[in-house]
Design a protein around this motif. Structure first.
Motif, PDB file in Angstrom:
ATOM      1  N   ARG A   1       0.834  -1.205   0.000  1.00 49.46           N
ATOM      2  CA  ARG A   1       0.000   0.000   0.000  1.00 49.46           C
ATOM      3  C   ARG A   1       0.872   1.261   0.000  1.00 49.46           C
ATOM      4  NH1 ARG A   1      -5.611  -0.169   3.249  1.00 49.46           N
ATOM      5  NH2 ARG A   1      -6.424  -2.193   2.569  1.00 49.46           N
TER       6      ARG A   1
ATOM      7  N   LEU B   1       2.273   1.739  -3.505  1.00 48.33           N
ATOM      8  CA  LEU B   1       1.223   2.232  -4.412  1.00 48.33           C
ATOM      9  C   LEU B   1       0.923   3.710  -4.157  1.00 48.33           C
ATOM     10  CD1 LEU B   1      -1.204  -0.816  -4.290  1.00 48.33           C
ATOM     11  CD2 LEU B   1       0.130  -0.085  -6.268  1.00 48.33           C
ATOM     12  N   ALA B   2       0.848   4.092  -2.906  1.00 48.51           N
ATOM     13  CA  ALA B   2       0.553   5.488  -2.575  1.00 48.51           C
ATOM     14  C   ALA B   2       1.688   6.405  -3.034  1.00 48.51           C
ATOM     15  CB  ALA B   2       0.330   5.633  -1.073  1.00 48.51           C
TER      16      ALA B   2
ATOM     17  N   LEU C   1       1.429   6.770  -6.762  1.00 49.97           N
ATOM     18  CA  LEU C   1       0.304   7.661  -7.045  1.00 49.97           C
ATOM     19  C   LEU C   1       0.735   9.117  -6.904  1.00 49.97           C
ATOM     20  CD1 LEU C   1      -2.837   7.699  -7.583  1.00 49.97           C
ATOM     21  CD2 LEU C   1      -3.079   7.934  -5.097  1.00 49.97           C
TER      22      LEU C   1
ATOM     23  N   LEU D   1      -6.751   2.539  -2.446  1.00 50.41           N
ATOM     24  CA  LEU D   1      -5.980   3.354  -3.379  1.00 50.41           C
ATOM     25  C   LEU D   1      -6.884   4.182  -4.274  1.00 50.41           C
ATOM     26  CD1 LEU D   1      -3.073   3.971  -4.426  1.00 50.41           C
ATOM     27  CD2 LEU D   1      -3.441   2.154  -6.122  1.00 50.41           C
TER      28      LEU D   1
ATOM     29  N   LYS E   1      -7.944   7.303  -2.536  1.00 53.01           N
ATOM     30  CA  LYS E   1      -6.859   8.288  -2.530  1.00 53.01           C
ATOM     31  C   LYS E   1      -6.699   8.910  -3.916  1.00 53.01           C
ATOM     32  CE  LYS E   1      -3.034   7.584  -0.290  1.00 53.01           C
ATOM     33  NZ  LYS E   1      -3.181   8.553   0.828  1.00 53.01           N
TER      34      LYS E   1
END
Length: 295
Positions: free
Chosen positions: A86, A89-90, A93, A134, A137
């Motif tokens: 996570r 991925l953040a 992003l 995700l 977000k």
């Protein structure tokens, strides 16, 4: 509206140092593309501000794709591994957002690599929960997620369009779409036309990779291009179509091994990219002409 034509950064370079970024962005624009797809697999190594400036200078759009590793696999049953996934991925992003892009695609839902067993029920649930998290977000920044299903040797979670649509339905977020890739479709789908129709009918056809069956130059393998371009034209697809090709001529520290790029499929990436863009434009134009021809 015409599609947006993109090219994967790994056609140009295996890294994203300032020099590599300048070369890749400039080469993409020179070849006539609208967009470059960066691959922040290790997003801590990406200078988003520099990327944004280069894109503005050359008039290019940007998307980003990545695949997770064994230690960041959100389809794992291990909570610590999922947490690391996570975080990865953040961070990716954020790189995309700060670079000015609005689509994060690729294997966001699992490790990119061969598994030795099917996905577990808990692992699949962890993956869906991570993508939902995700997506929320991403929505705050106006970003869409596009889940790229891959062949059985690169993931055990999503291998077909229908599996991807079912996964997206379970996630239940409006900004999660399906990412279709002809290389993987050629291995796993029984019909290119039906796959495109299904994704479009569900309102989830969000991103497209055009890649040859051997990952080399378009039109030199076994992909049924007329069928695929015809299907995109039939459903009125007007999103991003990105050319993706790999060769040992350009090596990424981890991705080249993950994708089993063992041989040299091309050496002249400039000719490769120009030819791929011309091939794709001609294929889409031909499909439109056939559709408009009198019966």
């Amino acid at each position: 509206m015409p599609v947006t034509h993109g090219v994967h950064a790994l056609v140009w370079t295996g890294g994203w140092s300032p020099e590599e970024a300048r070369r890749a962005v400039a080469a993409s624009a020179e070849a006539g593309y609208d967009l470059i797809e960066i691959a922040p697999i290790d997003p801590t190594g990406y200078d988003a501000d520099l990327t944004a400036r280069l894109l503005q200078e050359h008039g290019l759009q940007v998307s980003a794709s990545l695949g997770l590793g064994a230690d960041t696999d959100v389809s794992s049953e291990d909570p610590d591994t999922v947490a690391r996934g996570r975080e990865r991925l953040a961070t990716a992003l954020g790189v995309l957002r700060d670079s000015g892009g609005t689509t994060l695609c690729g294997v966001l839902y699992s490790k990119l690599g061969k598994y030795d067993a099917p996905a577990t029920e808990r692992g699949r649930a962890n993956s869906q929960e991570a993508i939902a998290w995700l997506a929320d977000k991403a929505a705050a920044s106006g970003i869409t997620l596009a889940l790229e299903f891959c062949n059985r040797y690169e993931t055990n979670v999503l291998n077909t369009t229908q599996q991807t649509l079912d996964f997206i339905a379970a996630v239940d977020r409006p900004n999660v779409m399906a990412h279709l890739d002809t290389y993987h479709m050629n291995i796993e789908e029984h019909s290119f036309t039906e796959a495109v129709r299904a994704a479009a009918a569900a309102g989830r056809l969000g991103y497209v990779h055009v890649g040859e069956s051997h990952r080399g130059a378009l039109g030199t393998g076994s992909i049924p291009w007329a069928e695929f371009f015809g299907a995109l034209d039939e459903v009125g697809y007007d999103g991003i179509v990105t050319f993706e090709s790999f060769s040992s001529e350009v090596v990424h520290r981890t991705l080249s091994n993950d994708l089993a790029i063992w041989r040299n499929l091309w050496t002249d990436n400039h000719a490769l990219a120009r030819d791929a863009l011309a091939f794709t434009k001609a294929g889409l134009a031909g499909a439109a002409a056939r559709r408009g021809a009198p019966g």
